[in-house]
Design a protein around this motif. Structure first.
Motif, PDB file in Angstrom:
ATOM      1  N   PRO A  30     -23.959 -19.048   5.928  1.00 44.42           N
ATOM      2  CA  PRO A  30     -25.138 -20.184   6.313  1.00 44.42           C
ATOM      3  C   PRO A  30     -26.767 -20.855   5.895  1.00 44.42           C
ATOM      4  CG  PRO A  30     -25.070 -17.381   7.321  1.00 44.42           C
ATOM      5  CD  PRO A  30     -24.733 -17.692   6.013  1.00 44.42           C
ATOM      6  N   LYS A  31     -26.341 -20.694   4.533  1.00 38.42           N
ATOM      7  CA  LYS A  31     -27.650 -21.543   3.846  1.00 38.42           C
ATOM      8  C   LYS A  31     -27.260 -22.071   3.074  1.00 38.42           C
ATOM      9  CE  LYS A  31     -31.687 -20.434   1.030  1.00 38.42           C
ATOM     10  NZ  LYS A  31     -32.389 -19.080   0.302  1.00 38.42           N
ATOM     11  N   SER A  32     -26.190 -21.908   1.857  1.00 40.42           N
ATOM     12  CA  SER A  32     -25.570 -23.308   0.981  1.00 40.42           C
ATOM     13  C   SER A  32     -24.440 -24.069   1.883  1.00 40.42           C
ATOM     14  CB  SER A  32     -24.063 -22.166   0.839  1.00 40.42           C
ATOM     15  OG  SER A  32     -23.005 -21.618   1.296  1.00 40.42           O
ATOM     16  N   ILE A  33     -24.230 -23.865   3.510  1.00 38.66           N
ATOM     17  CA  ILE A  33     -23.476 -24.994   3.862  1.00 38.66           C
ATOM     18  C   ILE A  33     -24.844 -25.503   4.934  1.00 38.66           C
ATOM     19  CG2 ILE A  33     -22.849 -23.780   6.455  1.00 38.66           C
ATOM     20  CD1 ILE A  33     -20.998 -25.695   4.747  1.00 38.66           C
ATOM     21  N   THR A  34     -26.059 -25.150   5.185  1.00 35.83           N
ATOM     22  CA  THR A  34     -26.748 -25.938   5.765  1.00 35.83           C
ATOM     23  C   THR A  34     -27.203 -27.130   5.029  1.00 35.83           C
ATOM     24  OG1 THR A  34     -27.591 -24.450   7.014  1.00 35.83           O
ATOM     25  CG2 THR A  34     -29.532 -26.092   6.878  1.00 35.83           C
ATOM     26  N   LYS A  35     -27.904 -26.826   3.395  1.00 33.95           N
ATOM     27  CA  LYS A  35     -28.257 -27.369   2.804  1.00 33.95           C
ATOM     28  C   LYS A  35     -26.787 -28.624   2.162  1.00 33.95           C
ATOM     29  CE  LYS A  35     -29.464 -26.517  -2.509  1.00 33.95           C
ATOM     30  NZ  LYS A  35     -28.709 -27.786  -3.060  1.00 33.95           N
ATOM     31  N   ALA A  36     -25.463 -27.541   2.145  1.00 30.24           N
ATOM     32  CA  ALA A  36     -24.798 -28.915   1.529  1.00 30.24           C
ATOM     33  C   ALA A  36     -24.544 -30.053   2.514  1.00 30.24           C
ATOM     34  CB  ALA A  36     -23.571 -28.431   1.404  1.00 30.24           C
ATOM     35  N   PHE A  37     -24.709 -29.615   4.042  1.00 27.88           N
ATOM     36  CA  PHE A  37     -24.920 -30.481   5.221  1.00 27.88           C
ATOM     37  C   PHE A  37     -26.192 -31.156   5.340  1.00 27.88           C
ATOM     38  CE2 PHE A  37     -26.404 -31.126   9.510  1.00 27.88           C
ATOM     39  CZ  PHE A  37     -25.334 -32.377   9.534  1.00 27.88           C
ATOM     40  N   ALA A  38     -27.040 -30.643   5.250  1.00 29.46           N
ATOM     41  CA  ALA A  38     -28.700 -31.661   5.073  1.00 29.46           C
ATOM     42  C   ALA A  38     -28.614 -32.607   3.997  1.00 29.46           C
ATOM     43  CB  ALA A  38     -29.841 -31.023   5.301  1.00 29.46           C
ATOM     44  N   GLU A  39     -27.679 -32.226   2.786  1.00 25.42           N
ATOM     45  CA  GLU A  39     -28.204 -33.652   1.468  1.00 25.42           C
ATOM     46  C   GLU A  39     -27.266 -34.404   1.756  1.00 25.42           C
ATOM     47  OE1 GLU A  39     -26.696 -30.977  -1.456  1.00 25.42           O
ATOM     48  OE2 GLU A  39     -29.369 -30.600  -1.938  1.00 25.42           O
ATOM     49  N   SER A  40     -25.310 -33.671   2.437  1.00 32.36           N
ATOM     50  CA  SER A  40     -24.791 -35.275   2.638  1.00 32.36           C
ATOM     51  C   SER A  40     -25.416 -35.844   3.450  1.00 32.36           C
ATOM     52  CB  SER A  40     -23.548 -34.551   3.346  1.00 32.36           C
ATOM     53  OG  SER A  40     -23.349 -34.090   4.071  1.00 32.36           O
ATOM     54  N   LEU A  41     -25.499 -35.863   4.518  1.00 33.14           N
ATOM     55  CA  LEU A  41     -26.374 -36.349   5.971  1.00 33.14           C
ATOM     56  C   LEU A  41     -26.928 -37.173   5.404  1.00 33.14           C
ATOM     57  CD1 LEU A  41     -25.730 -37.017   9.298  1.00 33.14           C
ATOM     58  CD2 LEU A  41     -28.024 -34.700   9.638  1.00 33.14           C
ATOM     59  N   TYR A  42     -28.178 -36.703   5.292  1.00 30.44           N
ATOM     60  CA  TYR A  42     -29.163 -37.385   4.713  1.00 30.44           C
ATOM     61  C   TYR A  42     -28.940 -37.788   3.361  1.00 30.44           C
ATOM     62  CZ  TYR A  42     -31.851 -34.880   8.174  1.00 30.44           C
ATOM     63  OH  TYR A  42     -32.436 -34.025   9.216  1.00 30.44           O
ATOM     64  N   THR A  51     -16.932 -32.797   6.262  1.00 31.56           N
ATOM     65  CA  THR A  51     -16.254 -31.160   6.555  1.00 31.56           C
ATOM     66  C   THR A  51     -17.315 -29.737   5.895  1.00 31.56           C
ATOM     67  OG1 THR A  51     -16.848 -31.313   3.896  1.00 31.56           O
ATOM     68  CG2 THR A  51     -14.703 -32.336   4.395  1.00 31.56           C
ATOM     69  N   TYR A  52     -18.566 -30.422   6.836  1.00 28.78           N
ATOM     70  CA  TYR A  52     -19.227 -29.380   6.854  1.00 28.78           C
ATOM     71  C   TYR A  52     -19.766 -28.370   8.354  1.00 28.78           C
ATOM     72  CZ  TYR A  52     -20.449 -30.421   1.896  1.00 28.78           C
ATOM     73  OH  TYR A  52     -19.919 -30.963   0.633  1.00 28.78           O
ATOM     74  N   VAL A 114     -25.434 -22.885  13.200  1.00 31.05           N
ATOM     75  CA  VAL A 114     -24.051 -22.494  11.935  1.00 31.05           C
ATOM     76  C   VAL A 114     -23.727 -21.762  12.533  1.00 31.05           C
ATOM     77  CG1 VAL A 114     -23.532 -21.609   9.734  1.00 31.05           C
ATOM     78  CG2 VAL A 114     -25.753 -22.857  10.561  1.00 31.05           C
ATOM     79  N   LEU A 115     -21.766 -22.156  12.823  1.00 32.11           N
ATOM     80  CA  LEU A 115     -21.088 -20.926  13.163  1.00 32.11           C
ATOM     81  C   LEU A 115     -19.619 -20.480  12.519  1.00 32.11           C
ATOM     82  CD1 LEU A 115     -19.991 -22.995  16.508  1.00 32.11           C
ATOM     83  CD2 LEU A 115     -21.556 -21.251  16.349  1.00 32.11           C
ATOM     84  N   LYS A 116     -19.466 -19.143  12.156  1.00 32.92           N
ATOM     85  CA  LYS A 116     -18.161 -18.382  10.837  1.00 32.92           C
ATOM     86  C   LYS A 116     -17.351 -18.765  12.428  1.00 32.92           C
ATOM     87  CE  LYS A 116     -18.121 -15.183   6.989  1.00 32.92           C
ATOM     88  NZ  LYS A 116     -18.556 -13.960   7.370  1.00 32.92           N
ATOM     89  N   ARG A 117     -15.784 -19.053  11.796  1.00 32.98           N
ATOM     90  CA  ARG A 117     -14.416 -20.157  11.982  1.00 32.98           C
ATOM     91  C   ARG A 117     -13.472 -19.578  10.533  1.00 32.98           C
ATOM     92  NH1 ARG A 117     -15.309 -24.814  16.194  1.00 32.98           N
ATOM     93  NH2 ARG A 117     -16.062 -24.035  17.177  1.00 32.98           N
ATOM     94  N   ASP A 118     -12.806 -18.487  11.149  1.00 31.46           N
ATOM     95  CA  ASP A 118     -11.882 -18.051   9.825  1.00 31.46           C
ATOM     96  C   ASP A 118     -12.664 -17.706   9.116  1.00 31.46           C
ATOM     97  OD1 ASP A 118      -9.648 -18.427  11.931  1.00 31.46           O
ATOM     98  OD2 ASP A 118     -10.476 -20.766  11.360  1.00 31.46           O
ATOM     99  N   GLY A 119     -13.533 -17.261   8.553  1.00 27.59           N
ATOM    100  CA  GLY A 119     -14.154 -16.337   7.625  1.00 27.59           C
ATOM    101  C   GLY A 119     -14.868 -17.291   6.993  1.00 27.59           C
ATOM    102  N   LYS A 120     -15.498 -18.913   7.283  1.00 35.09           N
ATOM    103  CA  LYS A 120     -15.780 -20.048   6.752  1.00 35.09           C
ATOM    104  C   LYS A 120     -16.893 -20.281   8.079  1.00 35.09           C
ATOM    105  CE  LYS A 120     -11.983 -21.384   3.774  1.00 35.09           C
ATOM    106  NZ  LYS A 120     -11.847 -23.194   2.776  1.00 35.09           N
ATOM    107  N   TRP A 121     -18.178 -20.967   7.059  1.00 35.18           N
ATOM    108  CA  TRP A 121     -19.293 -21.053   8.000  1.00 35.18           C
ATOM    109  C   TRP A 121     -19.227 -22.698   8.121  1.00 35.18           C
ATOM    110  CZ3 TRP A 121     -21.927 -17.977  10.293  1.00 35.18           C
ATOM    111  CH2 TRP A 121     -22.348 -16.453  10.191  1.00 35.18           C
ATOM    112  N   TYR A 122     -19.881 -22.837   9.741  1.00 36.33           N
ATOM    113  CA  TYR A 122     -19.858 -24.328   9.498  1.00 36.33           C
ATOM    114  C   TYR A 122     -20.789 -24.856  10.272  1.00 36.33           C
ATOM    115  CZ  TYR A 122     -14.749 -24.423   7.955  1.00 36.33           C
ATOM    116  OH  TYR A 122     -13.568 -24.627   7.573  1.00 36.33           O
ATOM    117  N   VAL A 123     -21.514 -26.391  10.528  1.00 37.98           N
ATOM    118  CA  VAL A 123     -22.353 -26.398  10.992  1.00 37.98           C
ATOM    119  C   VAL A 123     -21.943 -27.188  12.632  1.00 37.98           C
ATOM    120  CG1 VAL A 123     -24.245 -28.300  11.653  1.00 37.98           C
ATOM    121  CG2 VAL A 123     -23.603 -27.323   9.289  1.00 37.98           C
TER     122      VAL A 123
END
Length: 146
Positions: A30-42, A51-52, A114-123
């Motif tokens: 959850p932490k890494s997907i939040t970081k990647a999402f915020a960095e790309s969005l902002y 993709t996140y 953040v939700l986990k689907r098929d073993g991967k986390w997504y925002v």
């Protein structure tokens, strides 16, 4: 002896390559997907941000992409995130919060479901549908799926 060494070396190398790949993939926590999402969005990298997020959230990113033209992000090629906290709600849901410092000196709070689907986390950016319960945690809404 030589065969044993080559076998051990090969297995170790394969393990290290697999481990490195999971570290590069931000969907592993959850932490890494939040970081990647915020960095790309902002920074205006909307195609990367898509993709996140969950498939249901892509239309929201599409809206952002049309509402905020690339010129708004000129010169803002990075953001700094601090105080990323994760509140695990269930095995497959979490609430992540962080402070986002933009390149223009402004800062804001980001709170993501953040939700986990098929073993991967997504925002998840979508609002709860009728029949789903809303849970408020620390002034942030979280959708509880039945």
């Amino acid at each position: 002896m030589k065969r044993t060494f080559i076998l051990i070396f090969s297995v170790t190398l394969a393990f290290l390559c697999t481990s490195c790949e999971s570290i590069k993939d931000p969907h592993h926590s959850p932490k890494s997907i939040t970081k990647a999402f915020a960095e790309s969005l902002y920074t205006g990298r909307f195609d990367e941000a898509k993709t996140y997020v969950t498939p249901e959230s892509v239309p929201i990113i599409n809206f952002f992409q049309h509402a905020f033209p690339p010129a708004k992000f000129e010169g803002c090629d990075h953001v700094t995130l601090e105080e990323i906290t994760v509140k695990q709600l269930t095995d497959s849901t979490a609430l992540c919060k962080c402070i986002v410092h933009l390149c223009n000196g402004k800062a804001g709070n980001e709170s993501t479901n953040v939700l986990k689907r098929d073993g991967k986390w997504y925002v998840s950016l979508r609002q709860a549908k009728e029949g789903e319960r809303q849970l408020t945690i620390d002034n942030a809404q979280c959708t509880m799926h039945n």
